[in-house]
Design a protein around this motif. Structure first.
Motif, mmCIF file in Angstrom:
data_model
loop_
_atom_site.group_PDB
_atom_site.id
_atom_site.type_symbol
_atom_site.label_atom_id
_atom_site.label_comp_id
_atom_site.label_asym_id
_atom_site.label_seq_id
_atom_site.Cartn_x
_atom_site.Cartn_y
_atom_site.Cartn_z
ATOM 1 N N THR A 1 -14.988 -4.840 5.056
ATOM 2 C CA THR A 1 -13.153 -5.511 3.959
ATOM 3 C C THR A 1 -12.819 -5.151 5.358
ATOM 4 O O THR A 1 -12.902 -4.447 6.854
ATOM 5 N N ASN A 2 -11.776 -5.547 5.217
ATOM 6 C CA ASN A 2 -10.192 -5.176 6.034
ATOM 7 C C ASN A 2 -9.539 -3.475 5.501
ATOM 8 O O ASN A 2 -8.769 -3.549 6.117
ATOM 9 N N LEU A 3 -9.865 -3.836 4.588
ATOM 10 C CA LEU A 3 -9.187 -2.807 4.267
ATOM 11 C C LEU A 3 -9.378 -1.300 4.627
ATOM 12 O O LEU A 3 -8.172 -0.336 4.689
ATOM 13 N N ALA A 4 -9.887 -0.912 6.068
ATOM 14 C CA ALA A 4 -10.358 0.095 6.800
ATOM 15 C C ALA A 4 -9.309 0.207 7.104
ATOM 16 O O ALA A 4 -8.752 1.089 7.987
ATOM 17 N N VAL A 5 -8.195 -1.029 7.599
ATOM 18 C CA VAL A 5 -7.159 -1.244 8.514
ATOM 19 C C VAL A 5 -5.763 -0.843 7.614
ATOM 20 O O VAL A 5 -4.494 -0.616 8.981
ATOM 21 N N ARG A 6 -5.725 -0.417 6.119
ATOM 22 C CA ARG A 6 -4.367 -0.685 5.827
ATOM 23 C C ARG A 6 -3.764 0.775 5.473
ATOM 24 O O ARG A 6 -4.969 1.801 5.585
ATOM 25 N N ARG A 7 -2.610 0.812 5.850
ATOM 26 C CA ARG A 7 -2.028 1.368 6.270
ATOM 27 C C ARG A 7 -0.840 1.786 5.247
ATOM 28 O O ARG A 7 -0.489 0.633 4.722
ATOM 29 N N ARG A 8 -0.506 2.888 4.661
ATOM 30 C CA ARG A 8 1.566 2.527 4.219
ATOM 31 C C ARG A 8 1.905 1.621 4.549
ATOM 32 O O ARG A 8 2.411 1.758 5.647
ATOM 33 N N GLY A 9 2.915 1.487 3.534
ATOM 34 C CA GLY A 9 3.759 0.548 3.640
ATOM 35 C C GLY A 9 3.128 -0.950 4.302
ATOM 36 O O GLY A 9 3.744 -2.027 4.496
ATOM 37 N N LEU B 1 -3.652 3.223 -14.002
ATOM 38 C CA LEU B 1 -2.432 1.929 -13.761
ATOM 39 C C LEU B 1 -0.760 3.205 -14.566
ATOM 40 O O LEU B 1 -0.988 4.017 -15.205
ATOM 41 N N ARG B 2 -0.034 2.997 -13.595
ATOM 42 C CA ARG B 2 1.349 3.935 -13.696
ATOM 43 C C ARG B 2 2.321 3.032 -13.485
ATOM 44 O O ARG B 2 2.056 1.251 -12.956
ATOM 45 N N GLU B 3 2.881 3.030 -14.215
ATOM 46 C CA GLU B 3 4.283 1.887 -14.087
ATOM 47 C C GLU B 3 4.749 1.921 -12.722
ATOM 48 O O GLU B 3 5.068 3.228 -11.741
ATOM 49 N N GLY B 4 4.780 0.179 -12.193
ATOM 50 C CA GLY B 4 5.030 -0.130 -10.903
ATOM 51 C C GLY B 4 3.611 0.473 -9.523
ATOM 52 O O GLY B 4 3.999 -0.297 -8.658
ATOM 53 N N GLN B 5 2.815 0.857 -10.265
ATOM 54 C CA GLN B 5 1.425 0.961 -9.198
ATOM 55 C C GLN B 5 0.231 1.064 -9.912
ATOM 56 O O GLN B 5 0.506 1.715 -11.172
ATOM 57 N N PHE B 6 -0.735 0.599 -9.288
ATOM 58 C CA PHE B 6 -2.066 1.106 -9.465
ATOM 59 C C PHE B 6 -3.121 1.705 -8.655
ATOM 60 O O PHE B 6 -2.831 1.470 -7.084
ATOM 61 N N ASP B 7 -4.162 2.439 -9.069
ATOM 62 C CA ASP B 7 -4.857 2.609 -8.279
ATOM 63 C C ASP B 7 -6.610 1.939 -8.328
ATOM 64 O O ASP B 7 -7.015 1.428 -9.117
ATOM 65 N N VAL B 8 -7.471 1.897 -7.049
ATOM 66 C CA VAL B 8 -8.484 1.203 -6.400
ATOM 67 C C VAL B 8 -9.641 2.118 -6.155
ATOM 68 O O VAL B 8 -8.674 2.402 -5.244
ATOM 69 N N ALA C 1 -15.912 7.942 -0.273
ATOM 70 C CA ALA C 1 -15.139 6.856 -0.421
ATOM 71 C C ALA C 1 -13.490 6.839 -0.178
ATOM 72 O O ALA C 1 -12.977 8.407 0.069
ATOM 73 N N HIS C 2 -12.924 6.070 -1.260
ATOM 74 C CA HIS C 2 -11.755 6.084 -0.137
ATOM 75 C C HIS C 2 -10.564 5.653 -1.715
ATOM 76 O O HIS C 2 -11.393 4.394 -2.431
ATOM 77 N N TRP C 3 -9.675 5.631 -1.366
ATOM 78 C CA TRP C 3 -8.197 5.465 -3.147
ATOM 79 C C TRP C 3 -7.652 4.192 -2.478
ATOM 80 O O TRP C 3 -6.633 5.013 -1.365
ATOM 81 N N LEU C 4 -7.241 3.222 -2.885
ATOM 82 C CA LEU C 4 -5.570 2.600 -2.231
ATOM 83 C C LEU C 4 -4.523 2.751 -4.187
ATOM 84 O O LEU C 4 -5.072 2.644 -4.652
ATOM 85 N N THR C 5 -3.908 3.288 -3.461
ATOM 86 C CA THR C 5 -2.702 2.616 -4.707
ATOM 87 C C THR C 5 -1.892 2.305 -4.175
ATOM 88 O O THR C 5 -1.219 1.707 -2.922
ATOM 89 N N ILE C 6 -1.378 0.887 -5.137
ATOM 90 C CA ILE C 6 -0.984 -0.027 -4.327
ATOM 91 C C ILE C 6 0.534 -1.216 -5.830
ATOM 92 O O ILE C 6 0.199 -0.393 -6.794
ATOM 93 N N ALA C 7 1.381 -0.235 -4.825
ATOM 94 C CA ALA C 7 2.384 -1.297 -5.605
ATOM 95 C C ALA C 7 2.953 -2.468 -6.237
ATOM 96 O O ALA C 7 2.848 -2.862 -5.520
ATOM 97 N N PHE C 8 2.972 -2.992 -7.266
ATOM 98 C CA PHE C 8 3.285 -4.571 -7.620
ATOM 99 C C PHE C 8 4.791 -4.888 -7.738
ATOM 100 O O PHE C 8 5.567 -3.661 -8.650
ATOM 101 N N VAL D 1 1.122 -1.257 -0.110
ATOM 102 C CA VAL D 1 -0.017 -0.212 -0.086
ATOM 103 C C VAL D 1 0.912 1.609 -0.232
ATOM 104 O O VAL D 1 1.486 1.234 1.000
ATOM 105 N N ALA D 2 0.912 2.057 -0.867
ATOM 106 C CA ALA D 2 1.287 2.979 -0.948
ATOM 107 C C ALA D 2 0.625 4.487 -0.456
ATOM 108 O O ALA D 2 1.765 5.590 -0.423
ATOM 109 N N ASP D 3 -0.504 4.472 -0.724
ATOM 110 C CA ASP D 3 -0.700 5.973 -0.434
ATOM 111 C C ASP D 3 -2.887 4.880 -0.019
ATOM 112 O O ASP D 3 -3.501 4.183 -0.910
ATOM 113 N N VAL D 4 -3.078 5.868 0.766
ATOM 114 C CA VAL D 4 -4.273 6.083 1.537
ATOM 115 C C VAL D 4 -5.335 7.585 1.345
ATOM 116 O O VAL D 4 -4.342 7.431 2.148
ATOM 117 N N ARG D 5 -6.302 7.688 1.174
ATOM 118 C CA ARG D 5 -6.981 8.947 0.828
ATOM 119 C C ARG D 5 -8.412 8.727 0.399
ATOM 120 O O ARG D 5 -8.947 7.912 -0.597
#
Length: 201
Positions: A166-174, A149-156, A116-123, A107-111
């Motif tokens: 779901t358990n996404l509400a407890v997800r934090r950067r890193g 979709l960007r190089e090395g990351q995607f947003d949902v 709603a919420h955006w998650l940026t995930i590094a893959f 998880v690179a970012d949560v905003r």
């Protein structure tokens, strides 16, 4: 086979390391509905029910699964997304999710945006050919759409219902998350590879 529509958020009641892997004890309100040998997706990982007692079930996790998923890091008290295998006579929502995790993202970012919420995930770089904008991806077993979709990351984007159930509400950067890419895309990529076509890096 699963759909990526989470039925229940359970809790890791305990984990025991054994010579050939790890044994998880998962507390859930649906434990009484499970049968020995049944498949359950735990944070997107297909596991087999090996025991049921009260409000918990046990499942074995092998060495390879520990290497390629986040289950080796899971600690007692962690919330876990749970989904039983899909029924053949039910409506099919989400997308085809096998419970075979392709890799671990970060998880690179949560905003927030409104409710709603955006998650940026590094893959991992090796997965670049398996993601397409507006395509499907499973994050910790949740069926989601790649919004950007960007190089090395995607947003949902996570709608309020999914955020709350779901358990996404407890997800934090890193934080690490299990990723499973669309099954169709994986077969197409493999066919292209066998045909001598080069994947874009």
């Amino acid at each position: 086979m699963f759909t990526g529509l989470i039925e229940n958020v359970g809790m890791l009641a305990g984990a025991r390391d054994v010579p050939d892997g790890r044994v998880l004890s998962v507390q859930t309100t649906t434990a009484g509905e499970l049968r020995l040998g049944e498949s359950v997706a735990v944070n997107g990982v297909c596991l087999t029910v090996t025991g049921v007692a009260g409000d918990a079930f046990t499942a074995d996790v092998g060495p390879e699964t520990l290497r390629v998923t986040t289950l080796g890091q899971a600690a007692a008290g962690d919330p876990l997304n749970l989904e039983r295998a899909m029924r053949g006579d039910a409506r099919f929502g989400g997308h085809f999710v096998q419970g075979h995790v392709d890799g671990v993202g970060t998880v690179a970012d949560v905003r927030a945006e409104g409710d709603a919420h955006w998650l940026t995930i590094a893959f991992p770089a090796a997965a670049a050919a398996l993601l397409v904008a507006k395509g499907a991806v499973a994050v910790d077993g949740i069926s989601l759409t790649v919004a950007a979709l960007r190089e090395g990351q995607f947003d949902v984007m996570i709608v309020p219902f999914t955020w709350q159930h779901t358990n996404l509400a407890v997800r934090r950067r890193g934080d690490s998350v299990n990723l499973e890419f669309d099954m169709v895309g994986k077969y197409v990529a493999r066919a292209a590879e066998l045909s001598g076509l080069t994947r874009e890096r």
